[in-house]
Design a protein around this motif. Structure first.
Motif, short mmCIF file in Angstrom:
data_model
loop_
_atom_site.label_atom_id
_atom_site.label_comp_id
_atom_site.label_asym_id
_atom_site.label_seq_id
_atom_site.Cartn_x
_atom_site.Cartn_y
_atom_site.Cartn_z
N GLU A 76 0.83 -1.21 0.00
CA GLU A 76 0.00 0.00 0.00
C GLU A 76 0.87 1.25 0.00
O GLU A 76 0.56 2.22 -0.69
N ARG A 77 1.97 1.19 0.75
CA ARG A 77 2.88 2.35 0.78
C ARG A 77 3.48 2.60 -0.61
O ARG A 77 3.53 3.74 -1.08
N ALA A 78 3.94 1.54 -1.24
CA ALA A 78 4.58 1.69 -2.56
C ALA A 78 3.56 2.12 -3.61
O ALA A 78 3.86 2.95 -4.48
N LEU A 79 2.35 1.57 -3.54
CA LEU A 79 1.35 1.86 -4.57
C LEU A 79 0.70 3.23 -4.41
O LEU A 79 0.16 3.77 -5.38
N THR A 80 0.73 3.79 -3.22
CA THR A 80 0.12 5.10 -3.01
C THR A 80 1.14 6.24 -3.05
O THR A 80 0.75 7.40 -3.03
N ASN A 81 2.41 5.89 -3.12
CA ASN A 81 3.46 6.91 -3.17
C ASN A 81 3.75 7.26 -4.63
O ASN A 81 4.23 6.43 -5.39
N PRO A 82 3.47 8.48 -5.04
CA PRO A 82 3.72 8.86 -6.44
C PRO A 82 5.20 8.85 -6.82
O PRO A 82 5.54 8.85 -8.00
N LEU A 83 6.09 8.79 -5.83
CA LEU A 83 7.53 8.77 -6.11
C LEU A 83 8.09 7.34 -6.17
O LEU A 83 9.29 7.17 -6.39
N SER A 84 7.23 6.34 -5.99
CA SER A 84 7.70 4.95 -6.08
C SER A 84 8.19 4.67 -7.49
O SER A 84 7.59 5.10 -8.48
N THR A 85 9.28 3.93 -7.56
CA THR A 85 9.83 3.57 -8.87
C THR A 85 9.04 2.41 -9.46
O THR A 85 8.30 1.72 -8.75
#
Length: 127
Positions: A76-85
């Protein structure tokens, strides 16, 4: 050509002949939360749902369920973070897929045991 036992003696007007069941209580057949090296399901045939292998399977199921909760939180953190690679999103997707497979195996195993009349509590241990 040899006919399977279930079709032996069958004519067009007769139902297939079935081999009678063995005269003892059927053991519980449980799908274990791991697979063979070939990817096939592992099955446990037991008449004691509180035996060593059943308890081991319960512990593995609990660990897999806990791991799935952690994977979900991190994904959820990775998918909701617009800066995730892209790599982080792909990694999250792969881990979610693995966790979902584990949790579905656990759910299907519990359903089969419940339908067979073996009560299962929410922690995965049989009563």
């Amino acid at each position: 050509m040899t006919m399977p036992a279930e079709h032996a003696g069958k004519t067009a007007d007769q139902p297939p002949i079935r081999t009678p069941a063995i005269d003892h209580a059927d053991p519980i057949l449980r799908v274990l939360p791991w697979r063979t090296d070939d990817g096939k399901p592992c099955l446990l045939s037991t008449d004691t749902p509180s035996g060593f292998m059943s308890r081991l399977a319960d512990n593995v199921e609990a660990a897999q369920t806990d791991a799935a909760k952690t994977v979900l939180t991190e994904a959820e953190r990775a998918l909701t973070n617009p800066l995730s690679t892209r790599a982080e999103v792909e990694y999250a997707g792969h881990r979610l897929s693995e966790s979902l497979k584990d949790v579905l195996t656990i759910a299907e195993s519990r359903l089969e045991r419940l339908l067979a009349g073996t009560p299962v509590d929410t922690e995965g241990t049989e009563k």
